[in-house]
Design a protein around this motif. Structure first.
Motif, short mmCIF file in Angstrom:
data_model
loop_
_atom_site.label_atom_id
_atom_site.label_comp_id
_atom_site.label_asym_id
_atom_site.label_seq_id
_atom_site.Cartn_x
_atom_site.Cartn_y
_atom_site.Cartn_z
N GLU A 22 11.88 5.27 -9.13
CA GLU A 22 12.23 6.55 -9.75
C GLU A 22 11.17 6.97 -10.77
N ALA A 23 10.50 6.01 -11.39
CA ALA A 23 9.47 6.32 -12.37
C ALA A 23 8.11 6.57 -11.74
N GLY A 24 8.02 6.51 -10.40
CA GLY A 24 6.75 6.77 -9.73
C GLY A 24 5.90 5.55 -9.52
N GLY A 25 6.45 4.35 -9.72
CA GLY A 25 5.70 3.13 -9.52
C GLY A 25 5.75 2.65 -8.08
N PHE A 26 5.16 1.48 -7.83
CA PHE A 26 5.05 0.94 -6.48
C PHE A 26 5.63 -0.46 -6.44
N VAL A 27 6.35 -0.78 -5.35
CA VAL A 27 6.96 -2.09 -5.14
C VAL A 27 6.57 -2.58 -3.75
N THR A 28 5.86 -3.71 -3.68
CA THR A 28 5.47 -4.29 -2.41
C THR A 28 5.60 -5.81 -2.50
N ASP A 29 5.31 -6.48 -1.37
CA ASP A 29 5.17 -7.93 -1.44
C ASP A 29 3.72 -8.26 -1.78
N PHE A 30 3.36 -9.54 -1.77
CA PHE A 30 2.00 -9.94 -2.15
C PHE A 30 0.94 -9.45 -1.17
N TYR A 31 1.39 -8.98 0.03
CA TYR A 31 0.44 -8.55 1.06
C TYR A 31 0.38 -7.03 1.17
N GLY A 32 1.01 -6.33 0.21
CA GLY A 32 0.98 -4.88 0.23
C GLY A 32 1.98 -4.24 1.17
N GLU A 33 2.89 -5.05 1.72
CA GLU A 33 3.92 -4.54 2.64
C GLU A 33 5.25 -4.41 1.91
N ASN A 34 6.23 -3.88 2.64
CA ASN A 34 7.57 -3.69 2.05
C ASN A 34 8.52 -4.82 2.43
N GLU A 35 7.99 -6.00 2.68
CA GLU A 35 8.81 -7.14 3.09
C GLU A 35 9.09 -8.06 1.91
N TYR A 36 9.29 -7.51 0.70
CA TYR A 36 9.47 -8.37 -0.46
C TYR A 36 10.79 -9.12 -0.44
N ILE A 37 11.79 -8.61 0.27
CA ILE A 37 13.06 -9.34 0.38
C ILE A 37 12.91 -10.51 1.34
N LYS A 38 12.28 -10.27 2.48
CA LYS A 38 12.09 -11.31 3.49
C LYS A 38 11.12 -12.38 3.01
N ASN A 39 10.00 -11.96 2.42
CA ASN A 39 8.97 -12.92 2.00
C ASN A 39 9.25 -13.55 0.65
N LYS A 40 10.18 -12.98 -0.10
CA LYS A 40 10.53 -13.45 -1.45
C LYS A 40 9.30 -13.50 -2.36
N THR A 41 8.43 -12.51 -2.19
CA THR A 41 7.34 -12.27 -3.13
C THR A 41 7.38 -10.80 -3.50
N ILE A 42 7.21 -10.49 -4.76
CA ILE A 42 7.29 -9.09 -5.19
C ILE A 42 6.15 -8.78 -6.14
N LEU A 43 5.54 -7.62 -5.93
CA LEU A 43 4.46 -7.11 -6.77
C LEU A 43 4.83 -5.70 -7.18
N VAL A 44 4.92 -5.48 -8.49
CA VAL A 44 5.32 -4.19 -9.03
C VAL A 44 4.18 -3.67 -9.90
N THR A 45 3.74 -2.43 -9.65
CA THR A 45 2.64 -1.86 -10.42
C THR A 45 2.95 -0.40 -10.75
N ASN A 46 2.24 0.11 -11.75
CA ASN A 46 2.34 1.53 -12.03
C ASN A 46 1.28 2.27 -11.22
N SER A 47 1.28 3.58 -11.32
CA SER A 47 0.39 4.39 -10.50
C SER A 47 -1.07 4.22 -10.90
N ASN A 48 -1.33 3.73 -12.11
CA ASN A 48 -2.71 3.62 -12.59
C ASN A 48 -3.46 2.45 -11.97
N ILE A 49 -2.80 1.34 -11.72
CA ILE A 49 -3.50 0.14 -11.27
C ILE A 49 -3.12 -0.26 -9.85
#
Length: 456
Positions: free
Chosen positions: A426-453
């Motif tokens: 909702e704040a415009g950030g990004f949520v992916t797994d460690f490989y840049g995909e949307n499988e963070y639930i399946k892979n149990k790895t999560i990477l959260v960043t803001n739009s700047n980085i």
């Protein structure tokens, strides 16, 4: 010897108030909020204390204190007004003709807390004894999205009484070899009474079953430490200790009585280290090893055997765990006004495997590193410590609010991050797994960043 009697007293009256809504769903940098309900974060406290010291062949101290605090914590929990949600998320009667409802929520929690303590201690020579008593009473009134939506209005009365006895003993084997021991035994009693309201299947507000519960616990803590002073610049120390974190009562209105209380958690630790110092530098090295017993963890279990939808999250005790690591601090004075400081820490954690029930049968938690562990990033020039706050959703909320640039973690469950994912997106950030995909639930790895980085 001459005896003396000293008395001292103090009183205070404190009032603090500030607005609460300092965050917006779009995470704008102009500090513009869209709230249509004004939040409040205020505290009013007053108290007094009395201390009496008697010094003679033995020394005795009596300390009595009383405080009363009123807290108000409220905020616009939809974080916006109707215009914001209509423009940015198409929230309007035309978009939802069959199920439209006003997107408007407000949360408020009022607390009134009184705390009375009484302590008496006496020392003679290397021995000290003391007793301590505490009586804390708190009354809470809350409205809003409570217990993850299980209730809308709630009141609670909480009383906590504890009686403790403690002692300390010091002994010098020689001018350079010392021993110190501390011991504390504590008995705590909790009494809780709570009422709440929720909605039935027809969305009618109804009273839920009241909760009345009490517990009685005994906890023991101790520490024994040896210190060897080799010379004016070098000393060694080792200690073995047991600490504790008191238990409590889960307030969730739908919990079964068997899931209501949780026991104290104990931690036993062994430490060894040394210190060195001179006129221009100071260093400190510590190695530690600890064992956690009856860990307090967030678990889920089925409250009604015939109802697969009766799984609730609550605090319980499960298994054990261990921590180990080293810490090293170094400070060097370069000039009178310039100094260099360095700190290195390595922490290894482990949570032993434990079982709990889910809607699909028995499941297991633990058997992994603790999710709140501190990690360190090293390079040839600089070491940057990165600390996690103990909650995945809290870390992600800090990214959404712009306080942190990013967050990453392995082996988190979906319920650890579900709320945080909503806030970040909702704040415009990004949520992916460690490989840049949307499988963070399946892979149990999560990477959260803001739009700047994010692209980095």
């Amino acid at each position: 010897p001459r005896s003396t009697l000293d008395r001292s007293s103090a009183a205070s009256d404190v009032y603090k108030r500030q607005g609460y809504d300092s965050w917006a769903p779009d995470n704008n940098k102009d500090f513009k909020t869209y709230s249509d309900d004004v939040g409040q974060d205020s505290q009013t406290s007053y108290g007094y204390s009395l201390r009496v010291d008697f010094n003679g062949s033995y020394n005795t101290t009596l300390i009595t204190s009383f405080t009363n605090t009123d807290l108000v914590h409220s905020y616009d929990s939809d974080w916006g007004d109707s215009l914001y949600w209509a423009i940015n998320h198409n929230w309007s009667p035309e978009s939802f003709p069959n199920s439209y409802y006003t997107y408007k929520y407000f949360d408020q929690n009022n607390k009134s807390r009184s705390n009375f303590t009484h302590e008496l201690r006496s020392s003679f020579g290397p021995v000290l004894f003391g007793i301590y008593y505490k009586d804390l009473n708190e009354k809470d009134t809350a409205i809003g999205w409570l217990f993850n939506g299980a209730a809308t209005d709630a009141t609670s009365n909480f009383q906590f009484r504890t009686m403790a006895a403690y002692s300390q003993f010091r002994h010098k084997f020689s001018s350079s070899f010392n021993f110190k021991a501390n011991y504390r035994i504590e008995n705590s009693q909790y009494d809780y009474n709570g009422t709440s309201q929720g909605y039935n299947e027809y969305w009618e507000k109804v009273f839920l079953d009241s909760v009345t519960f009490n517990t009685n616990e005994r906890m023991i803590g101790f520490r024994g430490a040896f210190t060897y002073v080799k010379n004016l610049s070098t000393s060694y120390y080792t200690s073995f200790s047991q600490g504790y974190k008191s238990g409590g009562i889960n307030q969730q209105p739908y919990l079964a009585d068997s899931s209501r209380p949780y026991k104290p958690e104990f931690i036993q630790s062994l430490e060894f280290g040394f210190k060195r110092k001179s006129d221009t530098y100071r260093s400190n090295f510590t190695f530690f090893l600890s064992r956690r017993i009856d860990q307090q963890v967030s678990v889920s279990s089925q409250q009604d055997e015939g109802n697969p939808n009766s799984f609730l999250f609550y605090t319980g005790n499960a298994g054990s765990g261990k921590n180990s690591g080293v810490e090293f601090d170094y400070a060097q004075d370069i000039l009178n006004s310039l100094s260099f400081n360095a700190r290195i820490g390595i922490l290894n954690t482990w949570v032993d495997k434990f079982a709990y029930k889910t809607e699909n049968g028995e499941a297991y938690g633990g058997d992994r590193e603790a999710s709140m562990a501190e990690y360190n990033k090293f390079s040839s020039k600089v070491m940057v410590p990165v600390r996690k706050f103990g909650s995945g959703s809290l870390d992600m909320a800090y990214v959404a609010a712009g306080r942190c640039d990013g967050f990453w973690q392995r082996n988190l469950n979906y319920w650890d991050i579900a709320a945080g994912i909503i806030l970040v997106k909702e704040a415009g950030g990004f949520v992916t797994d460690f490989y840049g995909e949307n499988e963070y639930i399946k892979n149990k790895t999560i990477l959260v960043t803001n739009s700047n980085i994010n692209n980095e």
